[in-house]
Write an enzyme that holds these catalytic residues in place. Structure first.
Site, PDB file in Angstrom:
ATOM      1  N   ASN A  44       0.507   5.624  -1.285  1.00 18.73           N
ATOM      2  CA  ASN A  44      -0.051   4.762  -0.007  1.00 18.73           C
ATOM      3  C   ASN A  44       0.583   3.339  -0.250  1.00 18.73           C
ATOM      4  O   ASN A  44       1.313   3.017  -0.925  1.00 18.73           O
ATOM      5  CB  ASN A  44      -1.702   4.714  -0.588  1.00 18.73           C
ATOM      6  N   GLY A  77       1.368   0.043  -0.853  1.00 18.10           N
ATOM      7  CA  GLY A  77       0.859  -0.855  -2.084  1.00 18.10           C
ATOM      8  C   GLY A  77       0.670  -0.217  -3.327  1.00 18.10           C
ATOM      9  O   GLY A  77       0.163  -0.793  -4.166  1.00 18.10           O
ATOM     10  N   SER A  78       1.029   1.134  -3.327  1.00 16.39           N
ATOM     11  CA  SER A  78       0.941   1.788  -4.445  1.00 16.39           C
ATOM     12  C   SER A  78       1.630   1.531  -5.832  1.00 16.39           C
ATOM     13  O   SER A  78       1.355   1.994  -6.720  1.00 16.39           O
ATOM     14  CB  SER A  78       0.669   3.523  -4.236  1.00 16.39           C
ATOM     15  N   GLY A  79       2.661   0.927  -5.417  1.00 11.58           N
ATOM     16  CA  GLY A  79       3.505   0.462  -6.608  1.00 11.58           C
ATOM     17  C   GLY A  79       5.020   1.187  -6.445  1.00 11.58           C
ATOM     18  O   GLY A  79       5.629   1.424  -7.478  1.00 11.58           O
ATOM     19  N   TYR A 107       2.054  -2.900  14.279  1.00  8.55           N
ATOM     20  CA  TYR A 107       0.697  -3.165  13.695  1.00  8.55           C
ATOM     21  C   TYR A 107       0.105  -4.129  14.751  1.00  8.55           C
ATOM     22  O   TYR A 107      -1.116  -3.792  15.035  1.00  8.55           O
ATOM     23  CB  TYR A 107       0.854  -4.085  12.465  1.00  8.55           C
ATOM     24  N   GLU A 119      12.332   5.829  -2.122  1.00 13.05           N
ATOM     25  CA  GLU A 119      11.182   5.320  -1.704  1.00 13.05           C
ATOM     26  C   GLU A 119      10.740   6.000  -0.469  1.00 13.05           C
ATOM     27  O   GLU A 119      11.324   5.876   0.563  1.00 13.05           O
ATOM     28  CB  GLU A 119      10.988   3.816  -1.789  1.00 13.05           C
ATOM     29  N   ARG A 120       9.848   6.797  -0.376  1.00 13.01           N
ATOM     30  CA  ARG A 120       9.113   7.728   0.617  1.00 13.01           C
ATOM     31  C   ARG A 120      10.388   8.677   1.048  1.00 13.01           C
ATOM     32  O   ARG A 120      11.490   9.036   0.305  1.00 13.01           O
ATOM     33  CB  ARG A 120       8.652   6.745   1.564  1.00 13.01           C
ATOM     34  N   LYS A 171      -3.326  -7.001   0.207  1.00 19.22           N
ATOM     35  CA  LYS A 171      -3.771  -8.545   0.325  1.00 19.22           C
ATOM     36  C   LYS A 171      -3.111  -9.542  -0.459  1.00 19.22           C
ATOM     37  O   LYS A 171      -2.848 -10.699   0.023  1.00 19.22           O
ATOM     38  CB  LYS A 171      -5.297  -8.612   0.464  1.00 19.22           C
TER      39      LYS A 171
HETATM   40  N1  LIG Z   1      -0.022  -1.061 -11.340  1.00 18.42           N
HETATM   41  C1  LIG Z   1       0.127  -2.204 -10.588  1.00 18.42           C
HETATM   42  N2  LIG Z   1      -1.097  -3.151 -10.944  1.00 18.42           N
HETATM   43  C2  LIG Z   1      -1.217  -4.015 -10.165  1.00 18.42           C
HETATM   44  N3  LIG Z   1      -0.139  -4.544  -9.237  1.00 18.42           N
HETATM   45  C3  LIG Z   1       0.697  -3.894  -8.903  1.00 18.42           C
HETATM   46  C4  LIG Z   1       0.792  -2.625  -9.651  1.00 18.42           C
HETATM   47  N4  LIG Z   1       1.974  -2.202  -9.099  1.00 18.42           N
HETATM   48  C5  LIG Z   1       2.296  -2.958  -7.891  1.00 18.42           C
HETATM   49  N5  LIG Z   1       1.511  -4.115  -7.891  1.00 18.42           N
HETATM   50  C6  LIG Z   1       1.554  -5.178  -6.915  1.00 18.42           C
HETATM   51  O1  LIG Z   1       1.131  -4.462  -5.799  1.00 18.42           O
HETATM   52  C7  LIG Z   1       2.000  -4.983  -4.626  1.00 18.42           C
HETATM   53  C8  LIG Z   1       2.541  -3.621  -4.098  1.00 18.42           C
HETATM   54  O2  LIG Z   1       3.485  -3.242  -5.112  1.00 18.42           O
HETATM   55  P1  LIG Z   1       4.816  -2.395  -4.566  1.00 18.42           P
HETATM   56  O3  LIG Z   1       5.538  -2.233  -5.676  1.00 18.42           O
HETATM   57  O4  LIG Z   1       5.616  -3.436  -3.507  1.00 18.42           O
HETATM   58  O5  LIG Z   1       4.080  -1.123  -3.792  1.00 18.42           O
HETATM   59  P2  LIG Z   1       4.881  -0.118  -2.651  1.00 18.42           P
HETATM   60  O6  LIG Z   1       6.303  -0.409  -2.613  1.00 18.42           O
HETATM   61  O7  LIG Z   1       4.078   0.941  -2.869  1.00 18.42           O
HETATM   62  O8  LIG Z   1       4.034  -0.920  -1.390  1.00 18.42           O
HETATM   63  C9  LIG Z   1       2.849  -5.996  -5.413  1.00 18.42           C
HETATM   64  O9  LIG Z   1       2.454  -7.251  -5.046  1.00 18.42           O
HETATM   65  C10 LIG Z   1       3.118  -5.534  -6.767  1.00 18.42           C
HETATM   66  O10 LIG Z   1       3.578  -6.682  -7.532  1.00 18.42           O
HETATM   67  N1  LIG Z   2       3.423   3.697  10.703  1.00 22.29           N
HETATM   68  C1  LIG Z   2       4.525   3.834   9.910  1.00 22.29           C
HETATM   69  N2  LIG Z   2       4.220   2.747   8.899  1.00 22.29           N
HETATM   70  C2  LIG Z   2       4.953   3.104   7.809  1.00 22.29           C
HETATM   71  C3  LIG Z   2       5.827   4.272   7.602  1.00 22.29           C
HETATM   72  N3  LIG Z   2       6.685   3.996   6.511  1.00 22.29           N
HETATM   73  C4  LIG Z   2       6.030   2.818   5.902  1.00 22.29           C
HETATM   74  N4  LIG Z   2       5.219   2.205   6.778  1.00 22.29           N
HETATM   75  C5  LIG Z   2       4.623   0.923   6.598  1.00 22.29           C
HETATM   76  C6  LIG Z   2       3.675   0.969   5.475  1.00 22.29           C
HETATM   77  C7  LIG Z   2       3.793  -0.659   5.120  1.00 22.29           C
HETATM   78  O1  LIG Z   2       3.010  -1.587   5.881  1.00 22.29           O
HETATM   79  C8  LIG Z   2       5.378  -0.857   4.895  1.00 22.29           C
HETATM   80  C9  LIG Z   2       6.115  -0.437   3.816  1.00 22.29           C
HETATM   81  O2  LIG Z   2       5.461   0.490   3.171  1.00 22.29           O
HETATM   82  P1  LIG Z   2       5.062   0.153   1.604  1.00 22.29           P
HETATM   83  O3  LIG Z   2       4.094   1.482   1.188  1.00 22.29           O
HETATM   84  O4  LIG Z   2       6.504   0.160   0.887  1.00 22.29           O
HETATM   85  O5  LIG Z   2       4.191  -1.081   1.587  1.00 22.29           O
HETATM   86  O6  LIG Z   2       5.873   0.091   6.081  1.00 22.29           O
HETATM   87  C10 LIG Z   2       5.872   5.037   8.564  1.00 22.29           C
HETATM   88  O7  LIG Z   2       6.630   6.310   8.529  1.00 22.29           O
HETATM   89  N5  LIG Z   2       5.132   4.946   9.434  1.00 22.29           N
END
Ligand SMILES: Nc1ncnc2c1ncn2[C@@H]1O[C@H](COP(=O)(O)OP(=O)(O)O)[C@@H](O)[C@H]1O
Ligand SMILES: Nc1nc2c(ncn2[C@H]2C[C@H](O)[C@@H](COP(=O)(O)O)O2)c(=O)[nH]1
Length: 263
Positions: A32, A34-36, A73, A107-108, A168
């Site tokens: 998802n 923000g999943s890391g 968005y 990533e994805r 957030k």
């Molecule tokens: N395991 C974790 N616990 C707490 N915060 C995390 C964790 N992994 C990532 N974060 C923080 O959450 C936010 C999203 O991490 P990120 O790696 O950018 O996720 P994604 O690439 O899936 O969007 C960043 O601010 C990051 O520092």
């Molecule tokens: N509508 C879509 N949004 C997407 C897609 N792939 C990523 N995203 C958005 C979601 C986040 O706001 C941002 C980056 O994603 P992270 O998970 O790396 O934070 O981009 C998509 O295919 N469609």
């Protein structure tokens, strides 16, 4: 003795490169918002011979000056199609990008774009059925006609509320208006795709990690995937289970870093 060791190491690396430059062991890192995922990729900068490809978010935020992510968005009904069309192009480019390393972490993918995000937009009505049909036909064509390597999916499984708090805290301007229920729906679509297998095919075996763990504990969880990735990569490339073992932290130039990495 030292010289022999250096020569053997050089031969091994050349052999691995030669054997792997066309079809690297490719890992799709899914999860998802923000999943890391980016944090997970950064964990692997310590290993030799891995290409790390983060999502081209910066390209989505600046296409000839247009911030497509922000436009999407702010007015999804108007911009979802445009945004998804560019996501598909940039993700396909990443899938097809040549690499001279035996392992590629991405990533994805075009799969989560279709099965999670496009699916969500269709269900929410922000994509017109005709627009959805066009994107779906493009995806089917790509999936059937263009070789996209996928050998393992690492699914960073999270709880919607936890990633909502992270989003957030990260405070990416375009995402400040993203409501919790959007994250909850995306979670369900990831679960249905990767775990329940309800509405879409899965292109590779799935390794599930508990990505709810906070930063102080997550490294141990990430380490669970190291063996799976490094061992399977060696099986694919070298038919020998002990070549790509963890090394001492390498100098930066030992890793092929792709510009999307946020370091
Ligand atoms: N395991 C974790 N616990 C707490 N915060 C995390 C964790 N992994 C990532 N974060 C923080 O959450 C936010 C999203 O991490 P990120 O790696 O950018 O996720 P994604 O690439 O899936 O969007 C960043 O601010 C990051 O520092
Ligand atoms: N509508 C879509 N949004 C997407 C897609 N792939 C990523 N995203 C958005 C979601 C986040 O706001 C941002 C980056 O994603 P992270 O998970 O790396 O934070 O981009 C998509 O295919 N469609």
């Amino acid at each position: 003795m030292f010289r022999i060791g250096k020569c053997l190491k050089k031969y091994y690396r050349l052999h691995v490169m030669a054997a792997s430059h066309t079809k690297p062991f490719t890992v799709l890192v899914e999860g998802n918002i923000g999943s890391g995922k980016t944090t997970f990729l950064e964990h692997f900068t310590q290993f030799e011979d891995i290409t790390l490809l983060t999502e081209p978010v910066e390209e989505w935020r600046n296409l000839h000056g247009w911030n497509l992510l922000d436009l999407m968005y702010k007015d999804p009904s108007k911009w979802a199609m445009t945004f998804q069309a560019y996501v598909s192009l940039t993700m396909l480019e990443m899938h097809r990008r040549p690499t001279n390393t035996p392992i590629k972490l991405m990533e994805r993918s075009i799969f989560s774009a279709r099965y999670c995000f496009v699916e969500q937009m269709m269900r929410l009505g922000t994509l017109h059925p005709a627009q959805f049909a066009v994107l779906d036909e493009w995806f089917k064509f790509i999936n059937c006609e263009i070789p996209v390597q996928a050998d393992l999916i690492v699914y960073l499984k999270t709880s919607p509320l936890i990633v909502y708090e992270r989003i957030k805290k990260r405070a990416r301007s375009e995402e400040q208006c993203v409501p919790l229920n959007y994250i909850e729906e995306l979670h369900k679509l990831h679960e249905d795709w990767l775990i329940n297998r309800t509405h879409a095919e899965c292109p590779a075996p799935v390794l599930v990690l508990d990505a709810d763990l906070d930063l102080s504990q997550i490294t141990e969880e990430y380490k669970k995937s190291e063996h799976q990735i490094l061992r399977r990569a060696v099986n694919v490339v070298m038919q020998s289970p002990n070549k790509l073992s963890p090394k001492k932290p390498m100098t930066r130039n030992a890793i092929q870093i792709i510009p999307h990495i946020k370091l």
